[in-house]
Design an enzyme around this catalytic site. Structure first.
Site, short mmCIF file in Angstrom:
data_model
loop_
_atom_site.label_atom_id
_atom_site.label_comp_id
_atom_site.label_asym_id
_atom_site.label_seq_id
_atom_site.Cartn_x
_atom_site.Cartn_y
_atom_site.Cartn_z
N VAL A 1 -0.11 -19.04 -42.10
CA VAL A 1 -0.32 -19.09 -40.65
C VAL A 1 -0.27 -20.51 -40.10
O VAL A 1 -0.80 -20.80 -39.04
CB VAL A 1 -1.65 -18.38 -40.24
CG1 VAL A 1 -1.55 -16.89 -40.47
CG2 VAL A 1 -2.84 -18.97 -40.99
N ASP B 1 2.88 -17.61 -37.79
CA ASP B 1 2.22 -18.13 -36.59
C ASP B 1 3.22 -18.61 -35.53
O ASP B 1 2.85 -18.77 -34.36
CB ASP B 1 1.34 -19.32 -36.97
CG ASP B 1 2.17 -20.42 -37.64
OD1 ASP B 1 2.83 -20.11 -38.66
OD2 ASP B 1 2.22 -21.55 -37.12
N HIS C 1 12.85 -29.57 -49.42
CA HIS C 1 11.63 -28.82 -49.10
C HIS C 1 10.57 -29.73 -48.54
O HIS C 1 10.37 -30.85 -48.98
CB HIS C 1 11.06 -27.95 -50.23
CG HIS C 1 11.51 -28.33 -51.59
ND1 HIS C 1 12.07 -27.42 -52.45
CD2 HIS C 1 11.48 -29.50 -52.20
CE1 HIS C 1 12.36 -28.05 -53.54
NE2 HIS C 1 12.02 -29.29 -53.44
N ARG D 1 20.34 -30.10 -38.83
CA ARG D 1 21.11 -29.07 -38.11
C ARG D 1 20.18 -27.99 -37.56
O ARG D 1 19.16 -27.66 -38.17
CB ARG D 1 22.11 -28.40 -39.07
CG ARG D 1 23.19 -29.31 -39.53
CD ARG D 1 24.25 -28.55 -40.31
NE ARG D 1 23.78 -28.07 -41.60
CZ ARG D 1 24.50 -27.32 -42.42
NH1 ARG D 1 25.71 -26.94 -42.07
NH2 ARG D 1 24.04 -26.95 -43.60
N GLY E 1 17.18 -19.26 -47.42
CA GLY E 1 16.59 -20.59 -47.60
C GLY E 1 15.68 -20.96 -46.43
O GLY E 1 15.53 -20.20 -45.46
N ASP E 2 15.03 -22.10 -46.58
CA ASP E 2 14.17 -22.66 -45.52
C ASP E 2 13.01 -21.73 -45.15
O ASP E 2 12.63 -21.64 -43.98
CB ASP E 2 14.99 -22.97 -44.24
CG ASP E 2 16.17 -23.84 -44.55
OD1 ASP E 2 16.00 -24.79 -45.32
OD2 ASP E 2 17.27 -23.55 -44.04
N ARG F 1 34.93 -26.95 -66.68
CA ARG F 1 34.64 -27.70 -67.92
C ARG F 1 35.22 -29.11 -67.92
O ARG F 1 35.64 -29.63 -68.94
CB ARG F 1 35.12 -26.92 -69.15
CG ARG F 1 34.35 -25.63 -69.33
CD ARG F 1 35.03 -24.69 -70.24
NE ARG F 1 36.32 -24.32 -69.71
CZ ARG F 1 37.00 -23.26 -70.12
NH1 ARG F 1 36.53 -22.51 -71.07
NH2 ARG F 1 38.17 -22.97 -69.59
N GLY G 1 8.23 -24.98 -50.04
CA GLY G 1 7.59 -26.27 -50.33
C GLY G 1 6.08 -26.21 -50.27
O GLY G 1 5.39 -26.71 -51.16
#
Ligand code: IMP
Length: 483
Positions: A468, A388, A51, A358, A21-22, A154, A26
């Protein structure tokens, strides 16, 4: 940006992360949402996935909503799919915020089959998993795991259940019995939930029927992945994972489609460093378990680290701003101590949770794990991100093998015991300076081009895009994308 050949004849794109992730999905969701898609849909997770989109220097963080919501005024349709779990309070706040900023959500569709995060899910998640103490995995504390657990058992409450008060009350009573530690006041919960339900009622639909219709009518569809392959409940480093299947398959199923209809799965990979949030194995982590424990500790935030290392900052527009190229940060990045190197890269790349704040754990990019993720996600076209951010590092590394005793292994296995038993085997490359202003592949530093070539060869993928910088135009489209 012209993506030319890669987009020829493509009707459906998925943007998926091939790490933990991250990885900056986005920015690219925003690009394809604004320039290409008619429909933008999310299929997994909930407000655990933040995101970040940067436009004109302004940062916007989306939590449950797809980044495409910013283009609602252009008639673009955004979908919260059947595979999602929705916290109505957070969703409502996000919608209010859009309105405050003069943005619309007239074309938003919310699946009647998505599940509702209840207060008892949040309290259970916070008590059991939010911290890494006592065996917790370090979740985001948003109730995601318990909500999906109820779905699988369920007994979950779905968005479609919200509009029949008696049915809803019964379902909540039944499900909450599994959370005896949570003193539930049913009337109070109903009085909070029902107005929120009314607010979204006009948007609630059988979105699967809509998605199938969009596909038949030739609409261009963008599936926006959440989290990353290595956090998938199916493919990730279980139990240190989220509770949904964030792979191509899970993302497509989460909007009611088959993965087969996705013409172009694009995978994001941070390069040449990568990150992980929360607990769990991370073979290339700089500072190894010391860094893991430190990042999971209480009070470790961006502000804490800036103060600790005496880096000047200002608080502005609700954020903390500092010079990512400050001399102290460069010195940390180039320290002999891997833990300090990790801190330096974290500060240089501003790797702190968009939603939780975090600190993200830092390591060099692991090509062994990346190859596994690329294959599981069928994302043979890759977007490299944050390239970059390590400008000024004297050297960088990429992991192409795992040392275990006398052997060097090149196959990823997701068992935490295995990943904790290996040491990375690296190729080292010469570092590079500022690449923010480059727009042409040919101008990328030679060592970086060499590393990208090695990575492509090892993983059997093609790098289609190198990011970049956070701005939309800070993007390099490479020449020979596609297989
Ligand atoms: P949960 O999804 O809140 O249950 O958290 C489970 C694990 O997934 C934890 O290690 C989280 O840090 C991680 N996680 C969940 N969402 C994200 C995300 O959007 N980015 C990175 N890690 C995430």
């Amino acid at each position: 940006m012209s993506l030319g050949r890669l987009l020829d004849g493509v009707q459906t794109i998925a943007i998926l992360c091939n790490q933990w992730g991250d990885t900056g999905k986005g920015k690219f969701s925003d690009y394809f949402a604004s320039q290409w898609a008619d429909v933008i849909a999310r299929g997994t997770g909930g407000n655990n996935a933040g995101h970040t989109v940067v436009n004109d220097g302004k940062e916007k963080v989306f939590r449950s909503l797809p980044a495409g919501i910013a283009y609602d005024h252009l008639g673009k349709i955004n979908v919260l799919g059947n595979g999602m779990v929705l916290d109505l309070q957070v969703l409502s706040e996000e919608l209010d915020e859009l309105q405050k900023e003069g943005m619309s959500y007239n074309n938003l569709l919310i699946s009647e089959d998505a599940h509702v995060v209840m207060p008892y899910h949040i309290s259970r998640d916070k008590a059991w998993n939010q911290t890494q103490k006592d065996g917790g995995i370090g979740s985001t504390g948003n109730g995601i795991g318990p909500c999906y657990a109820d779905k699988i058992a369920r007994r979950g409450v779905r968005i479609g259940d919200l509009f029949d008060k008696d049915l809803l009350a019964n379902k909540i009573k039944r499900a909450s019995a599994f959370y005896p530690e949570h003193k539930l006041d049913l009337e109070e919960v109903l009085s909070r939930i029902l107005p929120l339900a009314e607010k979204i009622r006009p948007l609630v639909k059988d979105t699967v029927v809509h998605m199938q219709g969009f596909l038949k009518r030739g609409k261009k569809i963008l599936l926006e992945g959440a989290q990353g392959l290595l956090l998938s409940i199916e493919h990730g480093t279980y139990p240190y994972v989220t509770s949904s299947d964030s792979s191509l398959n899970g993302t497509a199923a989460g909007v009611g489609l088959s993965a087969k209809v996705v013409d172009l799965p694009l995978g994001t990979i941070k390069f040449p460093f990568m990150t992980r949030v929360g607990g769990g194995p991370f073979p290339t982590e700089l500072g190894s378990t010391t860094a893991e424990e430190y990042c999971g500790g209480e009070g470790i935030t961006k502000l804490f680290e800036l103060k600790k290392y005496r880096i000047p900052y200002v608080k502005r527009d609700g954020g903390i701003h500092y010079d990512c190229h400050h001399r102290t940060i460069l010195n940390l990045m180039n320290s002999k101590d891997p833990f300090e190197q990790g801190v330096g890269i974290r500060l240089a790349a501003s790797e702190y949770g968009a939603v939780t704040g975090r600190p993200r754990r830092i390591g060099w990019t692991d090509a062994v794990a990346a190859r596994y993720a690329i294959e599981a996600n069928a994302t043979f076209n890759i977007i490299l991100t944050k390239t970059d951010a390590v400008a000024g590092a004297e050297h960088f590394r990429v992991c192409y093998g795992y040392k275990q005793g006398p052997s060097t292994l090149t196959t990823f296995r997701r068992a935490p015991q295995f990943l904790r038993s290996v040491r990375p085997s690296y190729s080292q490359y010469e570092g590079y300076g500022d690449i923010n202003s480059l727009r042409d592949e040919a101008n990328l530093p030679q060592s970086l081009r060499g590393a990208i070539g090695d990575f492509e060869k090892f993983t059997g993928s093609s790098v289609a895009i190198v990011s970049v910088g956070p701005q939309p135009d800070q993007t390099i489209v490479t020449g020979e994308a596609g297989r």
